[in-house]
Scaffold this active site. Structure first.
Site, short mmCIF file in Angstrom:
data_model
loop_
_atom_site.label_atom_id
_atom_site.label_comp_id
_atom_site.label_asym_id
_atom_site.label_seq_id
_atom_site.Cartn_x
_atom_site.Cartn_y
_atom_site.Cartn_z
CD GLU A 1 4.32 -33.58 -39.74
OE1 GLU A 1 4.72 -34.43 -38.94
OE2 GLU A 1 3.73 -33.88 -40.80
CD GLU B 1 3.39 -33.01 -46.60
OE1 GLU B 1 2.85 -34.03 -46.13
OE2 GLU B 1 4.39 -32.49 -46.08
C1 GLA Z 1 3.97 -35.90 -43.42
C2 GLA Z 1 5.30 -35.48 -43.98
C3 GLA Z 1 5.50 -35.99 -45.34
C4 GLA Z 1 5.12 -37.43 -45.48
C5 GLA Z 1 3.73 -37.64 -45.01
C6 GLA Z 1 3.37 -39.07 -45.23
O1 GLA Z 1 2.93 -35.20 -43.96
O2 GLA Z 1 5.47 -34.08 -44.02
O3 GLA Z 1 6.84 -35.87 -45.69
O4 GLA Z 1 5.97 -38.26 -44.76
O5 GLA Z 1 3.67 -37.25 -43.66
O6 GLA Z 1 3.81 -39.53 -46.45
#
Ligand code: GLA
Length: 435
Positions: free
Chosen positions: A240, A346
């Site tokens: 990020e 994710e």
């Molecule tokens: C972001 C992070 C993850 C996690 C999510 C929330 O996507 O990359 O590691 O912390 O937020 O769980």
């Protein structure tokens, strides 16, 4: 026939004729539209849908379903399955006879749902789940080792857990996860070496020089990657780093190490493990084109400077409404053009997105929409050329533990398994996407 006045002074209407049901239209793998002809003086119609021609049982939600128009979409069905529908006309307490019975077969192929995700993916790519050490036993253990073949630490490989101070590392949780993965023959994806969130407190109040800071980060990355070299096969090196709406994100790493901090982190990770796959990971890029452009511009710069980057993680915290398949495809295509392996890293799919009325239970409609979205996302991923596939990682196992509920402060059911560890329709959607 003409209406005439009855003894009570009410208007006597003619008996209701039964409707004529028409052949189904808009037939898909999972739905069709039932339609029928208008019946004079009818106020509404009652629709039955069944798997049996004698209507000895009904499809859930379609027993005498009241419809005011002349058509209804029948959803939540199974591919390649024969259904029957019939309808009657209603006017107050009067009901007509049933219409003719129409048979309709949904399109597609009937899939075997009694199969595990990883087996269905058949080694073309990993099917992963985010985990934490306190959830490695009982049903979790069973699901992890039967449905999945890869894990990611939800938070226990982040700096806040490992990095106690300069040169001081706590290996307890990451070691436990790595040992678990090794014992159970699971791939493990490392997440995340450098992220502006969940940094340790001592780091935010660091008073040394920028050179000292940079050295500490280099030592950290090398210590972590070296420790697990050969065991952790891939890392999110930087997480990020680009802002929503574009531009490099301000962070302690940018401030102290300069705008080439991303390049440095990838370089150090490669030096520590020449074989690990190195990923850049971010969210919302399919929807946010400015952010997407800046992510790929940053990657272009890394590549033109021969900085080792192997892949991109598209987080895929998405909803039943957004992003569209087309938006995701554009993002994936940009990655492939750059020779990057793609990880849907994710994945979770919200059923209570902005712009829709909030539901307080997983309604059939949302459940179905979620199944379709899982199918769409997995199907898209499955169509990526094999050499660019890596894994689809789902961000958790059971709905009630998903971070989405706290994050949005409203109920949601974004994952593949319910409270009781039972498979949801979303699980079928995942399997359908793998067809
Ligand atoms: C972001 C992070 C993850 C996690 C999510 C929330 O996507 O990359 O590691 O912390 O937020 O769980």
């Amino acid at each position: 026939m003409t209406a005439c006045a009855s003894d009570e002074g009410e208007v006597d209407l003619p008996a209701l004729k039964e409707p004529i049901a028409n052949p189904a239209t808009d037939v898909t793998d999972l739905s069709f539209t039932a339609g029928w002809n208008f019946v004079s003086t009818a106020k509404s119609y009652l629709l039955d849908v069944s798997l049996q021609s004698d209507f000895s049982s009904f499809i859930s939600g379609y027993e005498s379903l009241e419809v005011t128009g002349l058509r209804a979409e029948v959803t939540g069905l199974t591919p390649a399955t024969q259904y029957y529908f019939r309808v009657k006309a209603v006017r107050e307490s009067a009901e007509s006879d049933f219409s003719n019975v129409v048979m309709v077969t949904t399109t597609g192929t009937l899939i075997d749902t009694d199969v595990f995700l990883k087996d269905k993916a058949a080694n073309n790519f990993f099917v992963g789940a985010a985990v934490s050490t306190n959830r490695l036993s009982g049903k979790y253990n069973e699901l992890l080792t039967t449905e999945f073949n890869s894990i990611t630490a939800e938070s226990e490989m982040k700096m806040r857990t490992i990095f106690l101070g300069p040169g001081n590392y706590n290996w307890t949780a990451p070691d436990a996860l790595v040992n678990y993965a090794t014992e159970n023959n699971l791939n493990i994806h490392g997440h995340a070496l450098v992220w502006h969130v969940e940094v340790p407190d001592w780091m935010t109040t660091f008073t040394g020089t920028d050179e000292e800071f940079e050295q500490i980060i280099e030592d950290y990355i090398k210590a972590v990657v070296t420790r697990y070299a050969g065991k952790i096969t891939s890392w999110d090196v930087v997480n990020e780093a680009i802002n929503d709406g574009g531009g490099i994100r301000n962070s302690i790493f940018l401030e102290k190490m300069g705008s080439d901090y991303i390049a440095k982190c990838f370089q150090w990770a490669r030096e520590a493990d020449p074989d690990a796959l190195l990923f850049y990971n971010d969210y919302n890029t399919p929807e946010d084109l400015t952010k997407q452009n800046d992510v790929y511009a940053m990657i272009d710069e890394l590549q033109s400077n021969n900085i080792p980057i192997d892949g991109i993680g598209l987080q895929m915290h998405i909803s039943i409404d957004n992003p569209t398949r087309q938006q995701i495809q554009v993002d994936v295509d940009k990655a492939i053009e750059r020779n990057l392996i793609v990880h849907f890293s994710e994945l979770d799919i919200r059923v209570n997105p902005d712009g829709r009325q909030i539901v307080n239970s997983l309604t059939e409609e949302r459940d179905f929409a979620q199944r379709l979205k899982y199918k769409e996302v997995v199907d898209l991923y499955n169509s990526i050329p094999d050499s660019f596939k890596y894994a689809i990682t789902v961000w958790g196992i059971r709905d009630p533990e998903s971070w989405i509920i706290d994050q949005y402060n409203r109920p949601d059911w974004p994952l593949l398994f319910d409270d009781s560890f039972d498979r949801k329709s979303a699980h079928i959607g995942f399997l359908e996407g793998l067809e």
